[in-house]
Scaffold this active site. Sequence first.
Site, PDB file in Angstrom:
ATOM      1  N   ASP A 162     -41.189 -43.348  -4.373  1.00  0.00           N
ATOM      2  CA  ASP A 162     -41.592 -43.033  -5.506  1.00  0.00           C
ATOM      3  C   ASP A 162     -42.863 -42.764  -5.927  1.00  0.00           C
ATOM      4  OD1 ASP A 162     -40.851 -44.377  -7.938  1.00  0.00           O
ATOM      5  OD2 ASP A 162     -40.546 -46.244  -6.661  1.00  0.00           O
ATOM      6  N   TRP A 196     -39.543 -40.763 -12.546  1.00  0.00           N
ATOM      7  CA  TRP A 196     -39.440 -40.318 -13.403  1.00  0.00           C
ATOM      8  C   TRP A 196     -39.529 -39.436 -14.834  1.00  0.00           C
ATOM      9  CZ3 TRP A 196     -43.967 -43.746 -12.369  1.00  0.00           C
ATOM     10  CH2 TRP A 196     -43.660 -44.044 -10.822  1.00  0.00           C
ATOM     11  N   GLY A 197     -39.866 -38.407 -14.913  1.00  0.00           N
ATOM     12  CA  GLY A 197     -39.864 -37.640 -14.953  1.00  0.00           C
ATOM     13  C   GLY A 197     -41.140 -37.286 -15.162  1.00  0.00           C
ATOM     14  N   ASP A 217     -36.294 -46.293 -14.361  1.00  0.00           N
ATOM     15  CA  ASP A 217     -35.217 -46.552 -14.321  1.00  0.00           C
ATOM     16  C   ASP A 217     -34.178 -46.853 -15.367  1.00  0.00           C
ATOM     17  OD1 ASP A 217     -36.454 -46.586 -11.993  1.00  0.00           O
ATOM     18  OD2 ASP A 217     -36.761 -48.769 -11.803  1.00  0.00           O
TER      19      ASP A 217
HETATM   20  C1  GLA Z   1     -39.052 -47.916  -9.332  1.00  0.00           C
HETATM   21  C2  GLA Z   1     -38.267 -46.453  -9.192  1.00  0.00           C
HETATM   22  C3  GLA Z   1     -36.317 -47.872  -8.587  1.00  0.00           C
HETATM   23  C4  GLA Z   1     -36.759 -48.563  -7.182  1.00  0.00           C
HETATM   24  C5  GLA Z   1     -37.761 -49.700  -7.866  1.00  0.00           C
HETATM   25  C6  GLA Z   1     -38.507 -49.996  -6.145  1.00  0.00           C
HETATM   26  O1  GLA Z   1     -39.080 -48.327 -10.292  1.00  0.00           O
HETATM   27  O2  GLA Z   1     -37.888 -45.968 -10.263  1.00  0.00           O
HETATM   28  O3  GLA Z   1     -35.996 -46.630  -8.518  1.00  0.00           O
HETATM   29  O4  GLA Z   1     -36.888 -47.792  -6.258  1.00  0.00           O
HETATM   30  O5  GLA Z   1     -39.224 -48.408  -8.044  1.00  0.00           O
HETATM   31  O6  GLA Z   1     -39.757 -50.912  -6.952  1.00  0.00           O
END
Ligand code: GLA
Length: 511
Positions: A162, A196-197, A217
């Site tokens: 992450d 996330w991009g 997400d």
């Molecule tokens: C981020 C990721 C999710 C998940 C959460 C866990 O938001 O994008 O897919 O793994 O963290 O906190």
Amino acid sequence: MKKVLLLIITLTLIAFYFSSISAEKPGQAFRADYDGLAMTPPMGWYPWNTFGQEPQNEKLIKEMVEALISSGMREAGYLYVGPDEGICYYRASDGKLTTNLERYPSGLRGLGDYIHQRGLKYALYTDAGTLTCSKAMPGTKGHEFEDMRQFAEWRTDYLKIDWCNTKGQDIVQTYTLLNEAQRAAGRPLVHSLCSWGVGEPWKWAAAVGHLWRTTGDICEPGKADWNSAMKIVFANEKLYEYAGPGHWNDPDMMIVGMPGLSEAQNRSLFSLWCMMAAPLIAGNDLRQMSESTRQILTNIEVIAIDQDPLGIQGHIIRQEGQVSIWGQKKLFDGSQAVLIFNQNNSPSQVTISWDELGFSRAASLYVRDLWKHQTTGPITRGLSVTVPPNDVIMLRLSRSKDFPLPPIISADTYLISLHSKSSKPEKLSASLTIHNAGKVDLPLWKVHGPLPPWLFVKITKKGNNQIITNQINTAGLSPGYYHTIVRLDNTEPISKRPMSAFYYEVELEVK
Ligand code: GLA
């Protein structure tokens, strides 16, 4: 002069042909080139979409492992499973990552061994910053090499990393360092980037990882959100040129089968993910899955589109109001997949013509409906279909009546554990079976690189399966523990593309 011109035109046409069947750019570096991993989009199950952090624990993960097997999902190719963010480890005072034994009493290594013995692959989660997103777990910042050694010791096969709490960190340098740390740890691992991009990973991450999240997400844990999923679909669609074998755009874990979604929405979402060659990571509670959800997630003809060895991400070729027509998904046998997605609340009639898909108008094509499992044709010019409201029609078009399924691989175990009974030399043997849910008969898997002197591997065919027999001779071995990772390679016989390497482990205890 004419001859030179003709040669230039021919060479240009050949180059154009090869660039159109593969998304790879000449000279581009791919991490998958050396580890052979994720040559088709990874498939599996992750807890976040349904559970968030609670109640993630050993019992829950083991129940999902059993559900993956009993539902038929394992044989359909869903292999990677394990905890997401959910306090499974902490950083001890000596700096080492240590299992949270209250939640994972067998230890994270024990859970990994269980998963491997059940014929599945082990996925874990971490963060590139100082802490994970909820700040409940440590991130890898400043501990990259020791943490990657720990993940290797836990026998992790897939690591989602992450991008929370990374203030001041350069994204390319950070994930590049993590890739180096993974290589130094010596265990082959699918590296799933999760920014996330942020930092446009599709432009650089293929060199250091196998997949990258392209968007935020898909939902809050436990709350499937159709509108958010649709935003993700249309953002991810635009990035189609960046996907290919070993390097995938990841529009997030799926919400198929979560409460609140209709059967048509589940079918549509699954078809869209497969059309986009997206990683198929299920996020629903597999223990309470309806039969309809199970059938959607295990529709092997649709999975075959996702798992196609050419690895092309399909995209929208025409949009008519709320109806999108998706194509340009050429498949390994010369056929093509087409998806018609109707977002209207009423049925829509749509005509597609062969020439807009790149076939000639006169081409005589067989049409396979991948949800109805019916073939019609041959048909020339094109066809007209009525798509039900908020639903899809997914087709495969081919000049041939046969619609071969590419290899879809699973195994009954990934961990062979043997123990000698005494200090006298012994011959031990144990086998594992590789299944192929596809319809293409595979050549024999081949051992990659040298094996340790105590291990001999024999590979034989049994119908569509292959049996990997491991013969061990303990002569000359001093008492102790021995361990090796075996890599097998194969090539898909129609397109001749390399398949994802098959890794398994052999451990031996000599008395
Ligand atoms: C981020 C990721 C999710 C998940 C959460 C866990 O938001 O994008 O897919 O793994 O963290 O906190």
